[in-house]
Design an enzyme around this catalytic site. Sequence first.
Site, PDB file in Angstrom:
ATOM      1  N   CYS A 286       0.850  -1.192   0.000  1.00 54.13           N
ATOM      2  CA  CYS A 286       0.000   0.000   0.000  1.00 54.13           C
ATOM      3  C   CYS A 286       0.885   1.241   0.000  1.00 54.13           C
ATOM      4  O   CYS A 286       0.435   2.319  -0.353  1.00 54.13           O
ATOM      5  CB  CYS A 286      -0.949  -0.018   1.180  1.00 54.13           C
ATOM      6  SG  CYS A 286      -0.106  -0.208   2.725  1.00 54.13           S
TER       7      CYS A 286
HETATM    8  C1  UN1 Z   1       0.841  -2.600   3.392  1.00 57.51           C
HETATM    9  O1  UN1 Z   1       1.184  -2.805   2.240  1.00 57.51           O
HETATM   10  O2  UN1 Z   1      -0.353  -2.784   3.743  1.00 57.51           O
HETATM   11  O3  UN1 Z   1       6.272   0.108   5.169  1.00 57.51           O
HETATM   12  C2  UN1 Z   1       1.742  -2.228   4.484  1.00 57.51           C
HETATM   13  C3  UN1 Z   1       5.844  -0.697   4.394  1.00 57.51           C
HETATM   14  C4  UN1 Z   1       5.470  -2.057   4.901  1.00 57.51           C
HETATM   15  C5  UN1 Z   1       4.040  -2.117   5.235  1.00 57.51           C
HETATM   16  C6  UN1 Z   1       3.151  -2.001   4.070  1.00 57.51           C
HETATM   17  N1  UN1 Z   1       6.279  -2.412   6.027  1.00 57.51           N
HETATM   18  O4  UN1 Z   1       5.712  -0.418   3.231  1.00 57.51           O
END
Ligand code: UN1
Length: 505
Positions: A286
Amino acid sequence: MSSAILSVVAGERVPNPARTIASTNPANTAEVVGEIGIAGPEVFVAAAGAARSAQAAWAAVPPPQRGQVIANVGRLMTANKDRLAALVTREIGKPLAEALGEVQEIIDTCDFFLGEGRRLYGQTVPSEMPDKQLFTFRRPVGSVAVISAGNFPVAVPSWYIVPALLCGNTVVWKPAEYSAVVSDAFHQLFAHSGVPAGVFNVVYADGPSTFEGLERSLEAGLIDKVGFTGSSEVGRRIGELCGRHLQTPCLELGGKNPMVITEDADLELAVEGALFSGFGTAGQRCTSLGTVIVHESVHDEFVQRFSTAVAAARMGDPAQDVLFGPLLDEKFAAGFEKSLGWIAAHHRVIGAVGRVGTDSPRDGFVGDPAAGLFYHPVIVDGVRPDDELFLNETFGPIVGITTYAELDEAIALGNKSGYGLSSSIYTTDPTKAFRFAQGISAGMVSVNNSTSGAEAHLPFGGNGKSGNGSRQSGIWVLDQFTRWQSLNWDYSGKLQKAQMDTVTV
Ligand code: UN1
């Protein structure tokens, strides 16, 4: 099928699932990693009932002792780190180095919250009246439903489950079906750490059954809080459902994370950051990079260096040393292909596009391209602010590039998508960095680093379409899983009335 992984309610496996699905290795789709028994909505409701029944006894365990259970979880995760990471790689195709980092994230989370068991502070507050003392206490919310995506099958659920348990709540967890083998190993490690039966239940279910089960559980008063990580579309539906029951869920949704590169930036560093956050994890975080917003004076040089770096990146078999492997599963591959459809219709793309197959080879591919869900990394230069690609999350290996002349314009472009999860600026000018941080509506800002890579003790979450303003991780998440109770204690021996008996000087 008797060997299928089954939901666990009150410590017991729930037999006779509605149906069974196979979870396959996305790097070799012919390989079945495990069979999963998919439950109907009644199992979700039963799990919520079990969580409700177990909650009072768990809340009565002193928080430092709950902290010890969290310490046990951290120790078992450490002891099983290699095994769990290998399973993550096999089930969702995440490169092994990243999978190890992901397991480290739950270990760090346990590390942080085991100590919180000895804090969980409230306050003493002065009263307006004499012989009266006021206090605040954190009280557990109750039973918590956690619905999590499978791109981070260990780290992301741990951000909810570890603090929820520490705070004296019980949990019903609905992990993604396509990462359920990892989820089952995860859940068993909690059970072996001393989390009592009923305190942490797991339900393997599809989307419709989960919605129905959640709705019935909310109506029956069995769930007090929902934590959800996934798409903005599903998050909105969960928010509506919770709102009808006067609940505020913790929503961690999509992102279209911008990276601004100023005219004075260290371009080599920026290329490295864009490569990692754009194509690492095949763009399926995300926090993955969505659009590079580069100063017009360095655009050509950046594009040239970036496309060279992308062409040289190793991709393929995630068990080997690669930047990225396959997409998570067939559903995500289909979604990405849909995005490629509208991209091909509107943009001229640098290099090959689509599935890497034997008829579409790629230099630096490691392993058998035909065996899995492997896609060429795509760079789209000249993206305009009203393009679909500029505005919507793609969840795959695509990075858009656009230019700007003034920093204010770059900030406005960075805010244009309406998401607001992560963001980044590469600059050697501190004034630009602070101006960017102040102007960008994002929960997370990186200066001279990529858009991804959360640390377990910093607030994580987004604004706009990326969530409802809730934050996970660190002490901030305690406000999700506890409610403040105020207590006022009068030892004056008479009825003192607030405002009316207030002493004025
Ligand atoms: C997600 O993709 O829901 O910092 C979280 C980051 C990862 C977490 C992503 N440790 O991009």
